[in-house]
Design an enzyme around this catalytic site. Sequence first.
Site: not given
Ligand SMILES: NC(=O)c1ccc[n+]([C@@H]2O[C@H](COP(=O)([O-])OP(=O)(O)OC[C@H]3O[C@@H](n4cnc5c(N)ncnc54)[C@H](OP(=O)(O)O)[C@@H]3O)[C@@H](O)[C@H]2O)c1
Length: 408
Positions: A186, A119, A190, A14-15, A288, A121, A175, A117
Amino acid sequence: MASTVNVGILGKGTVGGAFRRLLNERADMVEEVSGRRPRVSGVLSRGTGDFDRLLARSEIIVELIGGTDPALDYVTRALEEGRHVVTANKQLLAQHGPELVAAARKGGAQLRFEAAVAGAIPVIRVVQESLGAIPIEKVFGIVNGTTNYILTEMARSGLSYEEAVAQAQELGYAEADPSDDVGGADAAAKMAILARLAFGAPVKLEDVPYEGIEQIKPDDLAYAKELSLSLKLLGVAERVGDGEISVRVFPCFLYPGHPLAPIEGPFNAVMVESPAITEITMSGPGAGGAETASAVLGDVVSVIGGGSPLFEENAKLRIAKDVEMAFYLHLEVDDRPGVLAQIAEVLGDNEVSVRSVVQRGLGGEAQLIMVMHPVSEKRFAAALRKIAKLKFLRSPPRSIRVIEEEWS
Ligand SMILES: NC(=O)c1ccc[n+]([C@@H]2O[C@H](COP(=O)([O-])OP(=O)(O)OC[C@H]3O[C@@H](n4cnc5c(N)ncnc54)[C@H](OP(=O)(O)O)[C@@H]3O)[C@@H](O)[C@H]2O)c1
């Protein structure tokens, strides 16, 4: 011609996906403000890319995998080898902050984590850089958008907790397994990060007691509505006494006019209090893909621009063992004489003083809704344990903290 800065991206979810698009879209702008043009040197996911090769050809590593394994290993190696790291990973920072700072020092690299922390902001930047030279008394706020959405819907539409969670999942605000969000873990991660920055003290995740919102009942929100209170899951990090700080996460009633009261839906808001500035409130989207990616890009621009913000953890502050809070207490009891007197006696024995009581009869059962004056949390917990054993109680007592300040 401007020089190029190679950015290796770990994660394309996603990110990660949103960040890659944003970096390409904004490359001209980044070049204009920083003097260097960013270029994606490679992307690693579970199935694609090789970390060592990516590291060899990147100046900045952007970690968007999440969790600690393999993120900790990748980030540590990148920092030790002098690559600047930008991450959105709160678990990694909350659990391994000191090791990462040591790795960054060793490699002479920068470590930035604005997106970890609240997003979009810019709370990290404000606490770490803008307010770096003034003593912060308290940082607190709504740092989990999922729980804020659930509580908003329970209050607005009278949904049960389970219905509100299901709705949040349908809309993508929660989720499939929402336990880290609704249980408070969570937000605790933070708050550990924010407390470390605000007070310069090595606050660990284990130092942050947390409660979630799973026990909240529609009754509690009906009571809140009657009194125009709002119910929020708050993270609080504050100085509480001589050389002590307290960092906690808990659901809490807020009086009308409180700057956090109108923050609804999946939004986040953080307040910073200091004698020098009184208080400031920042609010905005807490999560997001696109929103988080924009915070990550801001960090990348800062890294290119120079500077080296790191945790400075020299302050000799202890974690307070107890703090004072006001409480709301909801009891379901047999409707018979003497009940209120016995409860008052238990509270009095524990030096808990009652500010208001409302009693509602429902056939043979009565609901008692009490609000306490601020009291030691330990003494209140001791009173609650005793009340829970009283024979006339029809269900376990429910308590929620209250922030009493009235804001105009
Ligand atoms: N989503 C949000 O709104 C949000 C907001 C604030 C902070 N965050 C933080 O941003 C980070 C990413 O979140 P996300 O929502 O983007 O997660 P996500 O959609 O689950 O994406 C995770 C990515 O990491 C890859 N990955 C997982 N395990 C791996 C490994 N062992 N080796 C290499 N790559 C690996 C996955 O690969 P595959 O594509 O091959 O599965 C995927 O591309 C997290 O720390 C989360 O806490 C997210």
